[in-house]
Design a protein around this motif. Structure first.
Motif, PDB file in Angstrom:
ATOM      1  N   ARG A 120       0.893  -1.336  -0.067  1.00 51.06           N
ATOM      2  CA  ARG A 120      -0.158   0.092   0.092  1.00 51.06           C
ATOM      3  C   ARG A 120       0.984   1.135   0.084  1.00 51.06           C
ATOM      4  N   ALA A 121       1.878   1.300   0.750  1.00 53.11           N
ATOM      5  CA  ALA A 121       2.793   2.279   0.906  1.00 53.11           C
ATOM      6  C   ALA A 121       3.619   2.437  -0.562  1.00 53.11           C
ATOM      7  N   SER A 152      16.908   2.789   0.239  1.00 56.90           N
ATOM      8  CA  SER A 152      16.397   3.180   1.357  1.00 56.90           C
ATOM      9  C   SER A 152      15.726   4.561   1.551  1.00 56.90           C
ATOM     10  N   GLY A 153      15.681   5.180   0.561  1.00 55.21           N
ATOM     11  CA  GLY A 153      14.753   6.412   0.541  1.00 55.21           C
ATOM     12  C   GLY A 153      13.519   6.424  -0.186  1.00 55.21           C
ATOM     13  N   GLY A 154      13.153   4.965  -0.306  1.00 54.63           N
ATOM     14  CA  GLY A 154      11.987   4.842  -0.809  1.00 54.63           C
ATOM     15  C   GLY A 154      11.938   4.305  -2.462  1.00 54.63           C
ATOM     16  N   GLY A 272      -2.635   4.718   6.261  1.00 60.10           N
ATOM     17  CA  GLY A 272      -2.654   5.132   7.321  1.00 60.10           C
ATOM     18  C   GLY A 272      -1.467   5.469   8.250  1.00 60.10           C
ATOM     19  N   SER A 273      -1.726   5.239   9.335  1.00 58.95           N
ATOM     20  CA  SER A 273      -0.575   5.458  10.376  1.00 58.95           C
ATOM     21  C   SER A 273       0.275   4.266  10.558  1.00 58.95           C
ATOM     22  N   ALA A 274       0.216   3.283   9.732  1.00 57.28           N
ATOM     23  CA  ALA A 274       1.085   2.215   9.776  1.00 57.28           C
ATOM     24  C   ALA A 274       2.520   2.584   9.515  1.00 57.28           C
ATOM     25  N   PRO A 275       3.716   2.346  10.141  1.00 54.83           N
ATOM     26  CA  PRO A 275       4.903   2.469   9.650  1.00 54.83           C
ATOM     27  C   PRO A 275       5.349   1.814   8.453  1.00 54.83           C
ATOM     28  N   TYR A 276       6.149   2.844   7.765  1.00 57.02           N
ATOM     29  CA  TYR A 276       6.606   2.357   6.387  1.00 57.02           C
ATOM     30  C   TYR A 276       8.018   1.939   6.328  1.00 57.02           C
ATOM     31  N   ALA A 277       8.356   0.712   6.174  1.00 55.87           N
ATOM     32  CA  ALA A 277       9.721   0.349   6.028  1.00 55.87           C
ATOM     33  C   ALA A 277       9.642  -0.796   5.325  1.00 55.87           C
ATOM     34  N   TRP A 278      10.919  -0.919   4.458  1.00 55.80           N
ATOM     35  CA  TRP A 278      11.065  -2.443   3.911  1.00 55.80           C
ATOM     36  C   TRP A 278      11.172  -3.458   4.655  1.00 55.80           C
TER      37      TRP A 278
END
Length: 777
Positions: A120-121, A152-154, A272-278
């Motif tokens: 999703r992110a 690492s930056g998206g 939403g507020s879920a943390p975004y990380a690989w």
């Protein structure tokens, strides 16, 4: 992944010094390069050039210039920025910022599908990038997993090679259907329909489906079938998590006007507020790319004045360098050092001891005491690799080819079941790669499998982690009908393989292509066969009905190339197709014009023939076995002169194994039926029918001394031939990850391609299941 520069690659492009090759496409190549005047990782750039032989075509040069215009017109957080360009250079080039990180395809291949929150992110970021593209009145038109870089930056969206202006100005040739099968929209295929921003939405949804389950919503079958399903928007989202499935289904509607726009899609995807990380495995991949980039950026380079040509400078013989200044020689020495360091960095990033743990593999980097205890409790031998108080001894990596040998005998020898000593890093493992496979082979610490599209994937034999993956020049999908792609042949640190269009020699340690030779005249390269220092490619006419072509005549050819350099030695045409050739010693055996023929490897001449109907060939020792799987008939011939043809069976199936002692093991027309025949006498030694619950239509038979290993998707089994007429199959519980242990029963796993070595079993199934465990004993 990085590939070393070939002798023909340019060492300087505009103001940049090239370091490695990042990839290639139909129009050009992409290089990793350095800006000498800039320090640190920011000195690295990605430089794309038009192929020199295409610069003479005005329409392609114009298309490349329009690509430059498209890249220069867009900017945004999740896009790779244009740094410089020269459309008038020879060849024209453009430089963009270098993003150190894997493609989405590489990340999913190595670490498995991403979680729903991460997808999703990812979707929000890519949709944001597309909004910046569309704001400039452009479409991307080639959104696919290979055009999404993860860092690492998206994420970053790259490659605007087939972009189109929203006003209707084509940036490609009119009437062309351009894109990537599996990741097109229905509008791609309908030249009468104007493409719009909704087309990119459709393609983005296909990419997000791939990220969430490891396969695209239109994958599977021949290319024509894929495109047909796209044209009707018949998406398969069964593997996508339920919450995300509804969102992607909205984006994959047939009518463009029924799809959400990008703003709506961002709202639907909002994590939403879920943390975004690989995931940790993907983050580790990104970190490895960044570490390599930092090292490359720190390498010393010579002054540009020392190295301005398109090729590496010639090395003058010692004693004949008086015409070259000391300063120049020093610069070249430094450059040689830089290339040496680069060569070390070109080693795959996921080598043993440096890999990230993958969530889709059960392996650990090294076997623990609990693993040994588990093996011991299961009755499997646990050899000692070192003495008490001393470091364990590293054991040489075994090797084994699909079919066991060039004769496809299936006989791996009695030592294959002997566990003399395990390598210190091995532990049972399994993976679900998420895409279809052909044949597999073992060598140099890698389990290497052909992908259904003609590419290769190499897994660390100790733990199943992906070491590297190599794409085909032209995807093979569907061009062989439903037939599996032939297994690679591994020898002397090289994988010999085919992607359907090219025969390739690929170095195993860094997957660089040492040489490749194209199939000519509308032929498809089906398989390769190593015979000494010669590599024989089996070439089939693409129109042959035997492989699903639309023609009426089956024709093929055998082409021999020198294994060490690719020089063509000879080509022999054959009047048949569909029967893979085999080799015994220095002789080849193939089908031509309803005859089994024998050819000499040295010159390719036919030296013997016998009337026969063979769809499958096997050879070992003094025998060649000819099986007509359609009629269930099996004949044997003397390998020396193809004489003494004898009918052995008239109700056999399609799976056989031939021991050097002359014992043939064959399955029957009914699943689970097995027969053993003594070739010397033609006598049936024994026959057996498995219970129905233990049978499978997809089987592999492997020989190891006095044992037959019987592999089905239901379970592996073993037949002890030393029991004579009392021999019977004994099913065993398969290693962890065996298809029959899955909830779906493994009915779709397909035929296994398996090898035996050092008491271990390595198996790859057509559905993408791969595993290593103890062999049945």
């Amino acid at each position: 992944m990085l590939d070393e520069l070939s002798p023909d690659n340019r060492r300087r492009i505009g103001p940049y010094m090239t370091l490695a090759r990042l990839g290639a496409g139909g129009m050009g190549e992409v290089f990793l390069a350095r800006r000498p005047e800039v320090a640190g990782q920011n000195s690295l750039v990605a430089v794309k050039t038009l192929h020199p032989d295409l610069t003479r075509k005005p329409e392609l040069r114009a298309r490349f210039q329009r690509e430059i215009a498209a890249v220069g017109a867009v900017s945004g957080t999740f896009l790779a920025s244009l740094l410089a360009c020269d459309a008038g250079a020879e060849p024209p080039w453009l430089a963009t910022e270098f993003i150190p990180g894997p493609t989405l395809a590489e990340a999913v291949d190595a670490a498995g599908p991403l979680s729903e929150e991460t997808v999703r992110a990812l979707g929000v970021d890519l949709a944001t990038a597309l909004r910046a593209v569309h704001a400039r009145r452009l479409l991307h038109r080639d959104i696919k997993p290979g055009n999404v870089l993860l860092s690492s930056g998206g994420p970053r969206l790259i490659d605007f090679g087939i972009a189109k202006a929203l006003e209707g100005i084509e940036l490609t040739t009119a009437g062309q259907v351009i894109g990537t099968p599996g990741y097109m929209s229905p509008e791609h295929l309908d030249t009468g329909t104007e493409m719009s921003s909704a087309s990119d939405v459709f393609c983005l949804a296909s990419v997000l489906a791939y990220a969430s389950c490891g396969r695209g919503p239109f994958d599977g079958g021949q290319t024509e079938s894929v495109l047909y399903r796209i044209s009707r928007a018949e998406a398969d989202l069964s593997g996508v998590p339920g919450g995300l499935r509804d969102v992607l289904a909205e984006c994959l509607r047939l009518r463009a006007e029924d799809r959400p726009d990008l703003a709506q899609l961002i709202g639907l995807l909002d994590p939403g507020s879920a943390p975004y990380a690989w995931p940790s495995a993907v983050a580790a991949l990104c970190e490895r790319y960044e570490q390599d980039a930092t090292r490359l950026a720190a390498l010393p380079l010579p002054p540009f004045s020392d190295f301005s040509g398109t090729r590496p400078p010639d090395r003058a013989p010692i004693g004949k360098r008086s015409g070259r200044s000391k300063g120049t020689m020093t610069g070249l020495a430094v450059f040689g050092l830089a290339l040496g360091v680069l060569g070390a960095l070109l080693v795959p990033r996921l080598m043993p001891g440096h890999h990230a743990a993958s969530p889709s593999t059960s392996a650990s980097p090294s076997p623990s005491a609990s693993a040994s205890a588990s093996a011991s409790a299961s009755g499997k031998p646990v050899p000692t690799a070192g003495s008490s108080g001393q470091a364990a001894t590293k054991v040489a990596q075994p090797s084994a080819m699909a079919g066991a040998d060039a004769g496809a005998s299936g006989d791996f020898g009695s030592a294959a079941l002997t566990v003399s000593a395990l390598r210190t890093n091995w532990a049972p493992w399994h993976r679900d790669l998420g895409y279809r496979l052909g044949g597999c082979a073992l060598g140099d610490g890698l389990y290497v499998c052909s992908r259904y599209d003609g590419g290769l994937v190499a897994l660390d034999a100790d733990n199943g982690v992906t070491s590297w993956s190599l794409d085909p020049r032209v995807p093979l999908n569907g061009r062989l009908g439903d037939a599996a792609v032939g297994a690679p042949a591994l020898a002397d640190g090289i994988a010999y393989t085919t992607d359907g269009t090219y025969t390739r020699a690929v170095r195993l340690r860094d997957h660089s292509i040492l040489w490749e030779k194209q199939a000519e005249g509308g032929q498809i390269a089906v398989s390769v066969l190593p015979v000494g220092k010669t590599l024989v490619t089996y070439l089939v006419n693409a129109d042959s009905p035997q492989i699903g072509g639309s023609g009426t005549t089956n024709t093929s050819a055998l082409r021999a190339n020198a294994a060490d350099g690719g020089q063509e030695l000879w080509t022999t045409p054959l009047k048949s197709a569909g029967t893979t050739p085999i080799a015994l010693d220095d002789r080849l055996y193939a089908m031509s014009d309803q005859h089994l023929v024998m050819l000499e490897t040295q010159h390719g001449a036919v030296t013997a023939s016998a009337p026969a109907a063979c769809s499958v060939l096997h050879g070992n020792g003094q025998w060649v076995i000819c099986a007509d799987t359609g009629a269930g008939k099996v004949e044997s011939f003397g390998a020396q002169h193809l004489d003494g043809g004898r009918m052995l069976l008239d109700s056999a199936g399609q799976y056989l194994a031939l021991g050097r002692s002359g014992l043939l093991i064959a399955d029957g027309m009914n699943p689970g039926a097995y027969t053993a025949v003594d070739l010397a006498t033609g006598r049936t030694v024994w026959s057996y029918q498995l219970p129905a619950e233990q049978t499978s239509k997809d089987t592999a038979l492997l020989l190891a001394g006095s044992k037959v290993i019987d592999l089905t998707v239901a379970s592996p089994g073993i037949i002890d031939l030393s029991q004579g007429t009392s021999a019977s199959p004994k099913p065993e519980e398969g290693p962890q990850g065996w298809p029959g242990s899955r909830n779906d029963g493994g009915v779709s796993a397909g035929q296994p391609s398996a090898v035996l070595a050092d008491g271990l079993l390595y198996a790859g199934f057509a559905d993408g299941t791969v595993l290593s465990g103890y062999a049945p004993q």
